[in-house]
Design an enzyme around this catalytic site. Structure first.
Site, PDB file in Angstrom:
ATOM      1  N   ARG A 190     -14.270  22.516  -5.121  1.00 57.62           N
ATOM      2  CA  ARG A 190     -14.405  23.049  -3.764  1.00 57.62           C
ATOM      3  C   ARG A 190     -14.081  24.537  -3.725  1.00 57.62           C
ATOM      4  O   ARG A 190     -14.609  25.272  -2.894  1.00 57.62           O
ATOM      5  CB  ARG A 190     -13.495  22.283  -2.796  1.00 57.62           C
ATOM      6  N   TYR A 236     -13.648   9.084  -5.030  1.00 53.30           N
ATOM      7  CA  TYR A 236     -14.546   8.696  -6.132  1.00 53.30           C
ATOM      8  C   TYR A 236     -14.296   9.557  -7.375  1.00 53.30           C
ATOM      9  O   TYR A 236     -14.364   9.081  -8.496  1.00 53.30           O
ATOM     10  CB  TYR A 236     -16.016   8.811  -5.709  1.00 53.30           C
ATOM     11  N   ASP A 269      -4.927   8.755   3.228  1.00 55.00           N
ATOM     12  CA  ASP A 269      -6.291   9.118   2.852  1.00 55.00           C
ATOM     13  C   ASP A 269      -6.302   9.509   1.373  1.00 55.00           C
ATOM     14  O   ASP A 269      -5.625  10.455   0.975  1.00 55.00           O
ATOM     15  CB  ASP A 269      -6.711  10.299   3.713  1.00 55.00           C
ATOM     16  N   ASP A 276     -11.454   4.281   1.328  1.00 54.98           N
ATOM     17  CA  ASP A 276     -10.389   5.156   0.836  1.00 54.98           C
ATOM     18  C   ASP A 276      -9.384   5.574   1.911  1.00 54.98           C
ATOM     19  O   ASP A 276      -8.722   6.600   1.787  1.00 54.98           O
ATOM     20  CB  ASP A 276     -10.999   6.409   0.206  1.00 54.98           C
ATOM     21  N   GLU A 277      -9.278   4.777   2.951  1.00 57.70           N
ATOM     22  CA  GLU A 277      -8.365   5.113   4.041  1.00 57.70           C
ATOM     23  C   GLU A 277      -7.616   3.885   4.521  1.00 57.70           C
ATOM     24  O   GLU A 277      -8.203   2.800   4.621  1.00 57.70           O
ATOM     25  CB  GLU A 277      -9.143   5.609   5.261  1.00 57.70           C
TER      26      GLU A 277
END
Length: 682
Positions: free
Chosen positions: A60, A23, A18, A120-121
């Site tokens: 975050r 982005y 992952d 994206d995985e």
DNA sequence: ACGGATTCGACC
DNA sequence: TGGTCGAAT
């Protein structure tokens, strides 16, 4: 609904990889000064600073979350760097991320079987690689273990007091009395660590990974330690892991089914499912889902890693929320045209890079209808065979829209529609291309011939340009354009009935039309103009040649036509080799000579468009006798004896097309003819 | 009046 | 099979 699959091997090694806030990483690679700063990627909506679609881990920490608007993010993290998603065709354009994802896939696909699960995985089946490693260079035999591997998180591994976690990991990986399963996982750890290092080196992207015996557990694990870390799920830790895992965290249970389990059965953790017999779960949720649930409660998931590096479909869409809902047919048409342009570009790239063609075009629409009682009614999705070329896709897309619109509005609405819409609005449009299959090998070599001098006349161009793009030549302020519908043309609206029966599209001014023809700009494919030219060229010449020739000589012997991947590839090489020797475009001459009426096909089409004014969906407007089924000519109906009469180069081509194979997994019957067909029913 | 834009899979 | 629905990122 999820469904249970049998486990293929009793001890697989599966990894889920992952990319971390992907982005953002893509943007930070583009602008390295953003590295390490709190950063988010926003879709420029102008409304409250745009919607966040990716948030860096630095951001975050400040409590910035996806689902926030740009303005909110600024409130909790004033120094946050907001980067906009690129805009093309007046809409968000994700192609840079898609391409970056492909870079990663091309690194990861070097080991084991690789499935591109999303942008994206990636899933990897490393069973074989791990088994080989265990035989040849097992971890315990190594004098040194990869440092990245040693940083792995091993679920259930107790860290002993006073010892380094790294030493515990080393011990776990190298203990000689371990179960075979665990030894395989230990090899998986090393392989994945190496792959992640490669990804970082070659793409500059960090990723996290989960390593387990199946996809479900691997996926679960990859999210447990982010960013840039990897997590392993030994078999022995499964029970403990699932026992206290909230049901909604499980893939496939994040939605209604998860809620239903909580409501119906009071299941809050995955482990709570263990108490229910399989039959009970089947009663509630059906046999398939019931079995699936029974399995996942025990950490069993037989889902295979599909060897697929490319997407199964391409789509382009845009939403028009609330007050920005589209209220006129021409604005719908404008946006459809934008979406179709993007789709065409992606189809061209796919054809170019992967030699694949899509066969189905589908339109999805979201709409509201405030007036009627049945305002809950859904706008139906519609699909049709896909024809290549911007103008054709636009035309077909608009026809699909009209078909759906009529159903949606019903017959009352239609008549009362005037300049002002009667309470309806379109809140989302999306167009997609699916049923993508590899181009038969022979066609590639055929197409090479058409890179040569073009036999084009101006009428051919008219075909593509006569269905005019209503778009402005180049939207100046991309973002503004996607915000307000400011770059939509102000085209007066005739009223539905007339529009449907007359010109299918609003037409630009005469000078405008001529200018775009004079410029010789082919708008349908920016990635490779030549490629697009090829398509148009061949669409006008080859199929008629083949079809007509064969038509005269056909027999009724049926033949299955299907392909098998390796054969396709070897044939492809074979042809390349042959074509190198004789580079003469003899096939071109041949088709021309046996197709005297070929080149006039384009005029025929223009005529149809101009006279009927109607879209090409009704093929009945063709001069009788000309059309027939020749375009959808079935290769499986060709008498092999006929082939001997053809020139040698063409014999090769046709034999390749006709070669029967075992796996009927790819539909190719008449694909060449259909692909090049200028007219298809919708 | 929403987080947008995609993509995939299952069901009927 | 086409269309619908759900789910995930």
């Amino acid at each position: 609904m999820p469904v249970a699959r049998p486990e293929s091997s009793d001890s697989r090694v599966i990894a889920h990889i992952d990319l971390d806030c992907f982005y953002v990483q893509v943007e930070q690679r583009k602008q390295p000064q953003l590295r390490g700063l709190p950063t988010a990627v926003v879709q420029y909506n102008e409304w409250k600073g745009g919607a966040l679609i990716a948030v860096s881990y630095e951001a975050r920490k400040f409590g910035v979350k996806r689902s926030m608007r740009g303005e909110e993010a600024k409130e909790v993290c004033p120094q946050i760097q907001l980067v906009q998603v690129p805009v093309a065709h007046c809409k968000a354009d994700l192609s840079t991320y898609r391409n970056a994802g492909s870079e990663v896939v091309s690194v990861l696909s070097r080991k084991g079987r690789c499935e591109r699960a999303s942008i994206d995985e990636v899933y990897l089946d490393l069973t074989h690689v791990a088994e080989t490693m265990l035989l040849e260079t097992p971890p315990e035999s190594l004098e040194e273990i990869d440092e990245e591997a040693l940083k792995s998180h091993i679920l259930g591994l107790r860290i002993e007091e006073g010892t380094d976690a790294i030493e515990n990991v080393r011990e776990w990986m190298c203990r000689s009395n371990a179960q075979h399963k665990d030894k395989l996982l230990a090899c998986g750890i090393l392989i994945v660590a190496e792959l992640r290092r490669q990804v970082l080196k070659e793409t500059e992207f960090t990723c996290s990974a989960g390593i387990a015996h199946n996809k479900m557990l691997a996926k679960l694990a990859s999210g447990m330690n982010k960013p840039a870390q990897q997590t392993v799920v030994p078999f022995s830790s499964v029970k403990g892991l699932l026992g206290s895992l909230p049901i909604r965290k499980m893939k496939q249970l994040g939605g209604k089914l998860g809620v239903a389990l909580q409501v119906d059965l009071g299941v809050n953790n995955v482990g709570d499912l263990l108490q229910f017999p399989e039959a009970k779960l089947q009663e509630h949720y059906g046999v398939n889902t019931g079995t699936w649930l029974w399995n996942i409660a025990r950490g069993i998931d037989g889902e295979e890693v599909e060897g697929r590096l490319l997407p199964k479909s391409h789509g382009s869409g845009k939403s028009f929320p609330g007050p920005r809902a589209l209220k006129t047919i021409s604005s719908v048409q404008y946006w459809l045209n934008q979406l179709c342009e993007e789709l065409n570009e992606r189809l061209c790239s796919d054809l170019d890079q992967n030699k694949r063609i899509a066969h189905t075009l589908t339109l999805h629409v979201r709409a509201y209808k405030s007036s009627d009682t049945d305002s809950q009614k859904k706008f139906p999705s519609k699909s049709c065979p896909l024809r290549y070329g911007t103008a054709k896709i636009q035309e077909d897309a608009f026809n699909l829209f009209q078909a759906g619109f009529r159903e949606y509005i019903g017959f009352y609405g239609v008549k009362t529609q005037g300049i002002q819409c009667n309470g309806w609005g379109i809140t989302a449009l999306s167009i997609s291309a699916s049923k993508i299959v590899p181009l038969p090998s022979g066609t590639c070599s055929i197409m090479k011939y058409f890179h040569g001098p073009s036999t084009s006349n101006s009428s051919k161009q008219l075909v593509d340009n006569s269905i005019l793009e209503v778009s402005p030549l180049s939207p100046s302020g991309g973002e503004r354009c996607s915000e307000v519908n400011s770059c939509e043309p102000k085209i007066e609206f005739l009223g539905e009935e007339e529009r449907w029966n007359k010109d299918p599209l609003p037409v630009l001014g005469q000078e405008e039309e001529e200018r775009s023809i004079l410029k010789g700009q082919d708008p349908s494919c920016s990635s490779s103009k030549a490629q697009d030219g090829v398509i148009q060229e061949t669409s006008l010449v080859i199929p008629t040649g083949v079809a007509r020739f064969l038509e005269q000589n056909q027999s009724t012997q049926p033949r299955e036509l299907a392909w098998n991947d390796s054969q396709v590839k070897s044939e492809h090489k074979e042809h390349k080799r042959k074509m190198k020797d004789k580079g003469t475009p003899s096939i071109l001459k041949f088709f021309k000579s046996c197709n005297p009426s070929g080149p006039s096909e384009s005029q025929e089409q223009v005529q149809t468009l101009q006279e009927n004014g109607t879209t090409s969906s009704d093929s009945t407007s063709y001069p009788s006798g000309q059309r027939r089924e020749a375009w959808s000519y079935r290769i499986d109906e060709i008498d092999p004896a006929v082939i001997d009469e053809l020139p040698p180069e063409i014999q090769d081509e046709l034999r390749a097309w006709m070669q029967p194979h075992k796996q009927p997994n790819v539909v190719n019957r008449g694909s060449i003819a259909r692909y090049f067909s200028p007219i298809r029913k919708t």
